[in-house]
Design a protein around this motif. Structure first.
Motif, PDB file in Angstrom:
ATOM      1  N   GLU A  79       0.846  -1.183   0.000  1.00 14.70           N
ATOM      2  CA  GLU A  79       0.000   0.000   0.000  1.00 14.70           C
ATOM      3  C   GLU A  79       0.883   1.235   0.000  1.00 14.70           C
ATOM      4  O   GLU A  79       2.054   1.179   0.382  1.00 14.70           O
ATOM      5  N   THR A  80       0.311   2.354  -0.434  1.00 16.32           N
ATOM      6  CA  THR A  80       1.005   3.634  -0.454  1.00 16.32           C
ATOM      7  C   THR A  80       0.152   4.659   0.274  1.00 16.32           C
ATOM      8  O   THR A  80      -1.066   4.710   0.084  1.00 16.32           O
ATOM      9  N   VAL A  81       0.811   5.483   1.106  1.00 13.27           N
ATOM     10  CA  VAL A  81       0.128   6.568   1.812  1.00 13.27           C
ATOM     11  C   VAL A  81       0.796   7.880   1.416  1.00 13.27           C
ATOM     12  O   VAL A  81       2.022   8.020   1.499  1.00 13.27           O
ATOM     13  N   LEU A  82      -0.010   8.845   0.991  1.00 12.74           N
ATOM     14  CA  LEU A  82       0.505  10.144   0.556  1.00 12.74           C
ATOM     15  C   LEU A  82       0.415  11.142   1.701  1.00 12.74           C
ATOM     16  O   LEU A  82      -0.670  11.587   2.083  1.00 12.74           O
ATOM     17  N   LEU A  83       1.584  11.482   2.279  1.00  8.09           N
ATOM     18  CA  LEU A  83       1.679  12.545   3.277  1.00  8.09           C
ATOM     19  C   LEU A  83       1.802  13.891   2.554  1.00  8.09           C
ATOM     20  O   LEU A  83       2.054  13.928   1.352  1.00  8.09           O
ATOM     21  N   PRO A  84       1.685  14.997   3.252  1.00  9.78           N
ATOM     22  CA  PRO A  84       1.815  16.299   2.584  1.00  9.78           C
ATOM     23  C   PRO A  84       3.173  16.546   1.959  1.00  9.78           C
ATOM     24  O   PRO A  84       3.282  17.323   1.005  1.00  9.78           O
ATOM     25  N   ASP A  85       4.226  15.911   2.473  1.00 12.69           N
ATOM     26  CA  ASP A  85       5.569  16.204   1.984  1.00 12.69           C
ATOM     27  C   ASP A  85       6.313  15.003   1.412  1.00 12.69           C
ATOM     28  O   ASP A  85       7.440  15.134   0.930  1.00 12.69           O
ATOM     29  N   GLN A  86       5.709  13.817   1.468  1.00 13.24           N
ATOM     30  CA  GLN A  86       6.373  12.626   0.941  1.00 13.24           C
ATOM     31  C   GLN A  86       5.363  11.495   0.817  1.00 13.24           C
ATOM     32  O   GLN A  86       4.227  11.592   1.294  1.00 13.24           O
ATOM     33  N   ALA A  87       5.794  10.411   0.148  1.00  8.81           N
ATOM     34  CA  ALA A  87       4.956   9.230  -0.017  1.00  8.81           C
ATOM     35  C   ALA A  87       5.568   8.067   0.750  1.00  8.81           C
ATOM     36  O   ALA A  87       6.788   7.858   0.709  1.00  8.81           O
ATOM     37  N   LEU A  88       4.733   7.323   1.460  1.00 14.14           N
ATOM     38  CA  LEU A  88       5.158   6.133   2.190  1.00 14.14           C
ATOM     39  C   LEU A  88       4.722   4.904   1.411  1.00 14.14           C
ATOM     40  O   LEU A  88       3.531   4.717   1.155  1.00 14.14           O
TER      41      LEU A  88
END
Length: 577
Positions: A79-88
């Motif tokens: 899975e991918t999570v989009l933070l305000p400053d980067q992607a996990l």
């Protein structure tokens, strides 16, 4: 003749009925055996549910990422999570596969007509079930994935989630409830919310509500939901292990189900906690890019009686791994937990309190720039023992003195405790040392203090007995990093003009990371060398003034060991337990 013909027709009818019945029974047996395990998960225990038969899910085959023959299953992006400053990007490894490093991977960005590559920011974790690759935030119109540098092959990507609305962590508590951490509930701080408006859901695919288990919410406050765990989940440990374990999410009645990457997992606490805890005093902290201050902070607190540290790393990209390895090799009992979730300090502290509860009698929740100082002749053990005599004391609140740059323009080489000696005159707020067993089941906490269970109270510790030196306003090159982002959920970032007069901000500084001309002399009302003198007394040797957390110390110790041909034990071992 008519009777005879009628008899023959009767015989044929019963024969057909017999064979038809046999075929139906045989088909039912096969169908039941095929679906039994999924049926057991969905309907085991006493949960309320709508009966639905579900075929066992089969993982789709994925393209091999090596140059060898295809292997199923292969490494993928779970899975991918989009933070305000980067992607996990969360990796999914099959058994017996080596873990990737930053040097193995490229972050790849795709659009309809083009693609581009960048270096990963960092790779966190050494566990195949929880490794995270952090990539720079992708440009508008692009999606992010990963590729192997060795052959350029792309790694299969799973779903992508927005950070603004996400169930991101979960753990099963000792009472078999599931603690669920949720971003986007937007509930009021320090208030218990109406649990009847929410529902807990368990399953693999939350886009198919008919196939989910639903249970009641026990309590909900801030970003933390306590759920009743389905008995079928608790009774099936194999469904709680690894990347294929059952997920948990929260449904807001009338609105829908949150996206989730949270898996309940095995219990992270002991079901039968010991009567006597292994450690009297532990510390929990959350940090980002504080590696250069960590040695001083750990060594000093070990010298006064702290026995174990729980460090929650909030997306550091400095050399924290190297520093923690050095401290671990020096026999400091440190556990690091990857906590990539931004502005979730309260949730992280609740998570830490649950992990520490079975090991620690008391846990202090302080930052890496905060140091416990005992001005009197009492030691930390004495203070804790004095409060432990009163069974109703669940929290000790300790006042803080905020120190300024103390006339310096560069970071002091001997560390913050020795370098900064001038502070403001009055105490500012407090930080807490708590008994984890005394915490309220909602786990509500704001700015380092918790709500307690009925029958427990907090006490204010006299500042002549225990105080916290908070090196809050350091030299500008250090202080300006506070403008990047703050970790607390209910505290405004420095760049925002919200709550401009709050004690959480620097008075008169504003919202811009621009150094005032008089910064080095600000926040200096009282010259205070108490902790500095204590640190020099504990750690400094008469023959040299290099402290053990200074870079020069290791070089000096190596020189002494060489000169004495191995007979000198070294400065470090004089104060290690």
């Amino acid at each position: 003749m008519k009777d005879r013909g009628k008899k023959q027709r009767d015989v044929v009818s019963w024969s057909g009925f017999f064979w038809c019945t046999l075929i139906v029974v045989f088909s039912c047996v096969l169908f039941t055996g095929f679906t039994f395990s999924t049926f057991h998960l969905l309907f085991g225990g006493n949960e309320k549910y709508q009966p639905v038969l579900v075929f066992r899910w089969q993982a789709p085959s994925r393209e091999s990422i090596s140059g060898e023959a295809p292997v199923t299953p292969s490494i993928s992006i779970r899975e991918t999570v989009l933070l305000p400053d980067q992607a996990l990007l969360f990796l999914n490894y099959p058994p017996s596969t080596r873990l990737f490093t930053k040097e193995d991977l490229d972050c790849v960005y795709f659009s309809a007509n083009s693609s581009l590559k960048q270096e990963p920011l960092y790779v966190d974790g050494d566990d195949r079930d929880s490794q995270i690759v952090r990539c720079p935030l992708h440009p508008r119109g692009f999606t992010v994935s990963l590729a192997l540098k060795s052959d350029g092959k792309n790694i299969t990507a799973g779903p992508t989630h927005s950070w603004e609305s996400l169930v991101y962590e979960a753990m099963i508590d000792r009472d078999n409830t599931t603690i669920v951490f949720v971003k986007g509930l937007n509930l009021r701080a320090e208030k218990i919310s109406n649990s009847s408006k929410f529902e807990c859901v368990y399953g693999w695919d939350f886009t198919r509500p008919r196939y989910l288990l639903r249970t009641n919410v026990v309590s909900i406050a801030q970003e933390i939901v306590r759920c009743k765990t389905p008995l079928s989940v608790l009774s099936s440990p194999r469904r709680m292990i690894g990347n294929n374990s059952v997920k948990v999410s929260i449904r807001v009645k009338g609105r829908g189900i949150f996206h989730s990457i949270a898996r309940a997992g095995l219990r992270s606490v002991r079901p039968d906690p010991p009567v006597r805890k292994e450690f009297e005093m532990c510390v929990c902290t959350m940090l980002r890019n504080q590696a250069r201050f960590l040695k001083e902070w750990v060594m000093y607190h070990a010298a006064i009686g702290v026995q174990r540290w729980f460090i929650y790393d909030n997306n550091s990209d400095d050399n924290i791994d190297e520093v923690l390895e050095w401290l671990s090799n020096a026999n400091y009992n440190i556990t690091m937990h990857i906590w990539p979730w931004i502005k979730t300090q309260e949730a992280g502290f609740a998570h830490c309190a649950l992990r520490a509860r079975d090991f620690c009698e008391w846990v202090g929740f302080i930052d890496v720039d905060e140091f416990l100082y005992l001005p009197s002749t009492l030691g930390l053990h004495d203070v804790l023992q004095n409060q432990s005599r009163y069974g109703y004391v669940g929290e000790m609140r300790t006042s803080c003195y905020s120190f300024g740059p103390s006339g310096l323009t560069r970071a002091p080489p001997q560390g913050v405790t020795v370098g900064y000696t001038c502070r403001v005159g009055v105490v500012e707020r407090h930080k807490s040392i708590v008994r984890p067993e005394a915490l309220n089941s909602t786990l509500i906490n704001v700015v380092h203090h918790f709500h307690l269970r009925h029958g427990f109270e907090y006490v204010n510790v006299d500042k002549g007995v225990l105080i916290i030196n908070h090196y809050k306003y350091q030299v500008w090159e250090v202080f300006k990093e506070k403008f990047y982002r703050r970790v607390a959920t209910y505290v405004a970032d420095w760049q925002n003009d919200q709550n401009a007069g709050s004690k959480d901000r620097a008075p008169g500084l504003g919202t811009k990371a621009v150094e005032p001309q008089d910064w080095s002399t600000r926040f200096c009302e009282v010259y205070d060398t108490g902790l500095r003198d204590e640190v020099l007394r504990i750690f400094a040797k008469p023959e040299y003034q290099i402290l053990p957390w200074q870079e020069e110390h290791e070089e000096h110790e190596q020189h002494l060991r060489t000169r004495t041909k191995g007979k000198h034990k070294g400065f470090f071992y004089d104060y290690v337990r």
